[in-house]
Structures are given as C-alpha cells and as structure tokens.
Design a protein around this motif. Sequence first.
Motif, PDB file in Angstrom:
ATOM      1  N   TYR A 182       0.953  -0.874  -0.006  1.00 48.31           N
ATOM      2  CA  TYR A 182       0.028   0.160  -0.307  1.00 48.31           C
ATOM      3  C   TYR A 182       0.764   1.089   0.208  1.00 48.31           C
ATOM      4  O   TYR A 182       1.453   1.960   1.120  1.00 48.31           O
ATOM      5  N   GLU A 183       1.135   2.189  -1.135  1.00 48.41           N
ATOM      6  CA  GLU A 183       1.975   3.125  -0.960  1.00 48.41           C
ATOM      7  C   GLU A 183       0.941   3.798  -1.796  1.00 48.41           C
ATOM      8  O   GLU A 183       0.790   3.792  -3.017  1.00 48.41           O
ATOM      9  N   PRO A 184       0.436   4.721  -1.138  1.00 50.11           N
ATOM     10  CA  PRO A 184      -0.262   5.713  -1.957  1.00 50.11           C
ATOM     11  C   PRO A 184       0.300   7.354  -2.663  1.00 50.11           C
ATOM     12  O   PRO A 184      -0.165   7.306  -3.918  1.00 50.11           O
ATOM     13  N   THR A 185       1.152   6.902  -2.108  1.00 50.38           N
ATOM     14  CA  THR A 185       2.117   8.091  -3.351  1.00 50.38           C
ATOM     15  C   THR A 185       3.306   7.560  -3.524  1.00 50.38           C
ATOM     16  O   THR A 185       4.487   8.821  -2.223  1.00 50.38           O
ATOM     17  N   LYS A 193       9.290  -0.675  -6.174  1.00 45.73           N
ATOM     18  CA  LYS A 193       8.623  -1.793  -5.328  1.00 45.73           C
ATOM     19  C   LYS A 193       7.392  -1.803  -5.666  1.00 45.73           C
ATOM     20  O   LYS A 193       6.815  -2.255  -5.527  1.00 45.73           O
ATOM     21  N   ALA A 194       7.069  -0.853  -5.374  1.00 43.14           N
ATOM     22  CA  ALA A 194       5.431  -0.025  -5.236  1.00 43.14           C
ATOM     23  C   ALA A 194       4.231  -0.715  -6.417  1.00 43.14           C
ATOM     24  O   ALA A 194       3.675  -1.494  -6.381  1.00 43.14           O
ATOM     25  N   GLN A 195       5.344  -0.761  -7.925  1.00 40.14           N
ATOM     26  CA  GLN A 195       4.772  -0.916  -8.677  1.00 40.14           C
ATOM     27  C   GLN A 195       4.684  -2.497  -8.788  1.00 40.14           C
ATOM     28  O   GLN A 195       3.313  -3.101 -10.298  1.00 40.14           O
ATOM     29  N   VAL A 199      -2.675  -3.270  -9.259  1.00 39.49           N
ATOM     30  CA  VAL A 199      -3.544  -3.930  -9.507  1.00 39.49           C
ATOM     31  C   VAL A 199      -3.734  -3.019 -11.327  1.00 39.49           C
ATOM     32  O   VAL A 199      -4.357  -2.030 -11.037  1.00 39.49           O
ATOM     33  N   GLN A 200      -3.515  -3.518 -12.295  1.00 37.71           N
ATOM     34  CA  GLN A 200      -4.010  -3.039 -13.754  1.00 37.71           C
ATOM     35  C   GLN A 200      -5.548  -2.843 -14.152  1.00 37.71           C
ATOM     36  O   GLN A 200      -5.794  -4.227 -14.127  1.00 37.71           O
ATOM     37  N   PRO A 201      -6.260  -2.298 -13.792  1.00 44.31           N
ATOM     38  CA  PRO A 201      -7.826  -2.218 -14.478  1.00 44.31           C
ATOM     39  C   PRO A 201      -7.784  -3.340 -15.491  1.00 44.31           C
ATOM     40  O   PRO A 201      -7.014  -2.681 -16.663  1.00 44.31           O
TER      41      PRO A 201
ATOM     42  N   VAL B 203      -5.613   1.142  -7.483  1.00 43.63           N
ATOM     43  CA  VAL B 203      -5.850   0.779  -9.180  1.00 43.63           C
ATOM     44  C   VAL B 203      -5.341   1.938  -9.926  1.00 43.63           C
ATOM     45  O   VAL B 203      -5.699   3.478 -10.010  1.00 43.63           O
ATOM     46  N   ARG B 204      -4.042   1.512 -10.876  1.00 46.80           N
ATOM     47  CA  ARG B 204      -3.712   2.998 -11.188  1.00 46.80           C
ATOM     48  C   ARG B 204      -4.022   2.599 -13.095  1.00 46.80           C
ATOM     49  O   ARG B 204      -4.320   1.650 -13.260  1.00 46.80           O
ATOM     50  N   GLU B 205      -4.268   3.586 -14.068  1.00 51.21           N
ATOM     51  CA  GLU B 205      -5.047   3.923 -14.958  1.00 51.21           C
ATOM     52  C   GLU B 205      -3.486   3.367 -16.060  1.00 51.21           C
ATOM     53  O   GLU B 205      -4.295   2.747 -17.013  1.00 51.21           O
ATOM     54  N   SER B 206      -2.585   3.869 -16.065  1.00 47.44           N
ATOM     55  CA  SER B 206      -1.073   3.735 -16.612  1.00 47.44           C
ATOM     56  C   SER B 206      -0.373   2.791 -16.179  1.00 47.44           C
ATOM     57  O   SER B 206      -0.006   2.831 -14.346  1.00 47.44           O
ATOM     58  N   GLU B 207       0.642   2.484 -16.762  1.00 48.46           N
ATOM     59  CA  GLU B 207       1.600   2.432 -16.352  1.00 48.46           C
ATOM     60  C   GLU B 207       2.360   3.155 -15.765  1.00 48.46           C
ATOM     61  O   GLU B 207       4.250   3.454 -15.091  1.00 48.46           O
ATOM     62  N   GLY B 208       1.897   4.537 -15.984  1.00 50.15           N
ATOM     63  CA  GLY B 208       2.721   5.814 -16.094  1.00 50.15           C
ATOM     64  C   GLY B 208       1.752   6.089 -14.474  1.00 50.15           C
ATOM     65  O   GLY B 208       3.075   6.932 -13.445  1.00 50.15           O
TER      66      GLY B 208
END
Lengths: 201, 212
Positions: A182-185, A193-195, A199-201, B203-208
């Motif tokens: 959980y890394e909001p910013t 590491k957070a990437q 979760v990819q939509p 949830v992220r929109e893109s890899e950016g």
Amino acid sequence: MSVATVTLHERLRAALPNAGISLRTNPGPSGQHSLLVDAADLPDVCRFLRDTPDLTFDFLSNVSGVDWPDPAKADAVAAPAAGEGSAPPTGGFLEVIYHLYSTRRRIGPLVLRARTIDRATRVQIPSVVAVFRSAEFQEREIFDLYGVEFTGHPDLRRILMWDEFVDHPMRKDYVAPDDYEYEPTPHAAVLEKAQRHYVQP
Amino acid sequence: MGIDFNLVADLKSHGVHVTSFESLVNWGRASSLWPLQFGLACCAIEMIAATMARYDMARFGAEVFRPSPRQADLMIVAGTVTKKMAPQVVRLYNQMAEPKYVIAMGACAISGGPFKDGYNVLKGIDRFIPVDVVIPGCPPRPEALLDGLLTLRAIIAREKLLGKHRARHADPNGTAAFPVPEFGAHDLEPTANREIWNPPAIVRESEGGTQA
C-alpha cells in the motif's frame, strides 16, 4: 593532523617483518592512505601500534565494513603502490576498516584494512577486542550486517537485527522483504517496488 | 438525549446539571488520558516538549505519563518502529487495560516515513494495532501533538457505549489483544495483521502511475 602513513608503513615492515602489510595509496585530494593488513596479523599490528611509546595509537574510533562482490572495484580507487601487494583475490570478499587515533600525540586517523578470503564461508577475521575494547559492539554490528566472523570475540551475536534473522542486510546482494502493498504516493526507489503490487484495471 | 434543551439550560441556571450517563463517562475518560511513557525516536523529544511548561499537556489532562501499561489509557507511538521493536509495542498494547487508545505520531509511526525503504523499519504501526489518531509531521510540533490529543478527546466524547455502533472496548465480543508478530528468518511473521489492516487496492490507469 594526519598520519604519515608511508613512513609508518616502513616502520611496521621493519618491526614486524613477518606480518603482511601493504600500503594502499589514495590518489584523491585528501591523500588518506591506508594499510592493508593480512587478517591473521591484525591483532599483532594493533598491539604494536598501541604499545610502542612513540606511536601510542590508543584510540580505535571506528570500525566499518565493506562488501566487495567484485574485487576489481575494491582496488580501483586505492591501487596498491608500485611493486607491492599480493595478487588480488579472484572472488569477492568482505573488508573491515579500522580508524586509529593517538590521543596523546593528537594525530589520526590511521586507516587499517583487513579482508576476508571470500564472502561465503571463509569470512573470519581475528577480533581486536583484546587490544581495543571499543571494538566490541562495532564488530558485533559488522557481524550482524555483513556476516564477518570475528574469531576471539567474547560475545559475538547480532546487535541490531533479531537473533532468528539469517541475512546480512548491508551486503550488496541482500534482497529486502517486499512489503510495499500500500503506497498511495510512492516515488523513487519505493515507486519501483510498489509498482509490482499495482492492480492493472 | 431525549430531554428538552431549554429545560436543561433552565435547570443549569439553578445549579442542576442534567446529562446522559454516556456523556458523563466519555467526559471523564476524555479528560484524564494517561499516556504510556515510552518513546521510540526523535518524535519522543517533541512529545517530551509537549508535556513541559511551554506547551503544558497538563492543560488537557494528559500529563500523567505512566511507566506501566497496566495504568495507561493512551499509547503515543512516537517515532520509528523497527521490526525488532514492533512485537514489544504490540505486547505493551495488549497489556494495557481497556479502554485504550493509540496515537500514531509522526511519519515513521504512520508509514515508515523517510526510512520506509529500510530493511528493518515497520511500514506503519497500524499493521498490527488499531490506530485512533494519526499526526503527520517529521517530527510533528508539540502543537500538532496537542491537536491530536484534542482530536482524540473529540473522538472519545462521541463514543457509544451501547447499541450496534458502540466502541470496540464497550463490545463484549470486541478484540482487546492482537497477535504479537514473531521474528522470522527474513521478516516479521506475519508481516501484518490482516484482520485490522486491509489497505485498499490501488488501481492505476496506466503504467505511468496515475491514480484511478
């Protein structure tokens, strides 16, 4: 006031002819040269430096560790002086660096370096606690974070990490636990590491 | 309260104070919070400053720092919680008597702060114990700690003692003690108490990396 490491090196070679001591010059502006001591001879060299009346290196201010997975890099900066030093080891090794001062003569630091044979099992270096008591906790810390085993240490156990811990966190190949769910910013190293948890939509 | 406010005001002018039992209990609890006396890092210095004469936490009834968890109501997690220290913090929390509250003071206690990338820093004490108030800052100024304390007082004043939305400590089935993590070979085991720490999936929109 800095130590005349070069002349001290000649003096040590004359006084302890059997000890393996080589001069490592530092080409940088500070010119802080160091003495690479064979691990087995380290306590004798320290005792000589402490007890010789006109040397009186009576204060060990700092002990630090370095992990050298690539031995070529270890000698890239502090190249051995011409005609000296044994052949560099082929695998990686761990290095321990001691900073000695003389409070009586108000000079220092004198930099001593000692190396283990490799990074896996032959990681023993004789402890200098018998000579400098201040090394006790610092050698424990290096044992904890780098995995150097100081033979003859009176109480060699982990000091920062818990006893059940098996890794050595300051080694270059240490992999830290991945708890970046959980890394909001996030930014910089934390972002990478957070990437992995995104979760990819 | 079910009482006419005009009647309450009228009675008050005659020296009779009418209130509910719940309000009375909450007022008592909020007005004499006894913090547990421990500090973990530099935030503790600000906490000490907040108790001294210049900021004077005693004004809000929270000056009696207790050296025993049995006598404390409030745990101020002031500083970096290392993974080596985390089980002791949870154990201290478990030993405190109900009702008990937790303030996470400073960036480290909230999320690991500037040491988040370290191998031995817990990324937030809320992974193991429930936190009532978080105070951002690095470290927070003593005024911020006092504001956090007043926020906690406001939370306590709103607590329900009965009914479906009653406070955790007023619920006979509520949890008073939380599992103490074990020292593992590489990390704490478990790394978080999933019953109380369930962060939302980001949830992220893109890899950016823009947030949805």
